[in-house]
Motif scaffolding. Structure first.
Motif, PDB file in Angstrom:
ATOM      1  N   VAL A   2       0.755  -1.127  -0.008  1.00  0.00           N
ATOM      2  CA  VAL A   2       0.042  -0.155   0.068  1.00  0.00           C
ATOM      3  C   VAL A   2       0.850   1.166  -0.239  1.00  0.00           C
ATOM      4  N   GLN A   3       0.608   2.193  -0.937  1.00  0.00           N
ATOM      5  CA  GLN A   3       1.380   3.283  -0.908  1.00  0.00           C
ATOM      6  C   GLN A   3       0.410   4.414  -0.551  1.00  0.00           C
ATOM      7  N   LEU A   4       0.962   5.305   0.427  1.00  0.00           N
ATOM      8  CA  LEU A   4       0.098   6.279   1.384  1.00  0.00           C
ATOM      9  C   LEU A   4       0.837   7.698   0.796  1.00  0.00           C
ATOM     10  N   GLN A   5      -0.233   8.511   0.742  1.00  0.00           N
ATOM     11  CA  GLN A   5       0.341  10.005   0.586  1.00  0.00           C
ATOM     12  C   GLN A   5      -0.399  11.068   1.118  1.00  0.00           C
ATOM     13  N   ALA A   6       0.379  11.602   2.038  1.00  0.00           N
ATOM     14  CA  ALA A   6      -0.225  12.624   3.136  1.00  0.00           C
ATOM     15  C   ALA A   6      -0.158  13.941   2.431  1.00  0.00           C
ATOM     16  N   SER A   7      -0.999  14.677   2.505  1.00  0.00           N
ATOM     17  CA  SER A   7      -1.140  16.167   2.042  1.00  0.00           C
ATOM     18  C   SER A   7      -1.967  16.767   2.898  1.00  0.00           C
ATOM     19  N   GLY A   8      -1.973  18.245   2.638  1.00  0.00           N
ATOM     20  CA  GLY A   8      -2.599  19.236   3.472  1.00  0.00           C
ATOM     21  C   GLY A   8      -2.109  20.134   4.295  1.00  0.00           C
ATOM     22  N   GLY A   9      -0.829  19.827   4.675  1.00  0.00           N
ATOM     23  CA  GLY A   9      -0.088  20.560   5.677  1.00  0.00           C
ATOM     24  C   GLY A   9       0.244  22.144   4.989  1.00  0.00           C
TER      25      GLY A   9
END
Length: 121
Positions: free
Chosen positions: A1-8
């Protein structure tokens, strides 16, 4: 599973941000997902975690009442709504996922790259 965090981003104290953690697989709905953060010179710490169904949610005492974790399995995305932000919330925020029962950092199997949150006073 690849996870991408964003929104900072950069926000003033008292402000809000919403972080997103998007996953690459449809099986994401079978994973518990947690948010962790690491401030400069400090160890990584737990922020919040949500079960695969969303029925169980846990928060660090330092964010309880200010942050809300949620998920939309149809969009393979977990969110962290952060309100009443404080300068001490400044950190790089990471999302992580596991199909196991250990929801602490050492139990997470997959990690995304972090997103920087900076809260100015």
């Amino acid at each position: 599973v690849q996870l991408q965090a964003s929104g900072g981003g950069l926000v003033q104290a008292g402000g809000s941000l919403r972080l997103s953690c998007a996953a690459s697989e449809r099986t994401f709905s079978s994973y518990a997902v947690g948010w962790f953060r690491q401030a400069p010179g400090k160890e990584r710490e737990f922020v919040a975690v949500i079960s695969w169904s969303g029925g169980s949610r846990y928060y660090a005492d330092s964010v309880k009442g200010r942050f809300t974790i949620s998920r939309d399995n149809a969009k393979n995305t977990v969110y962290l709504q952060m309100n009443s932000l404080k300068p001490e919330d400044t950190a790089v925020y990471y999302c992580a996922a596991t199909q196991g029962s250990n929801w602490y950092a050492d139990g997470m199997d997959y990690w995304g790259k972090g997103t920087q949150v900076t809260v100015s006073s």
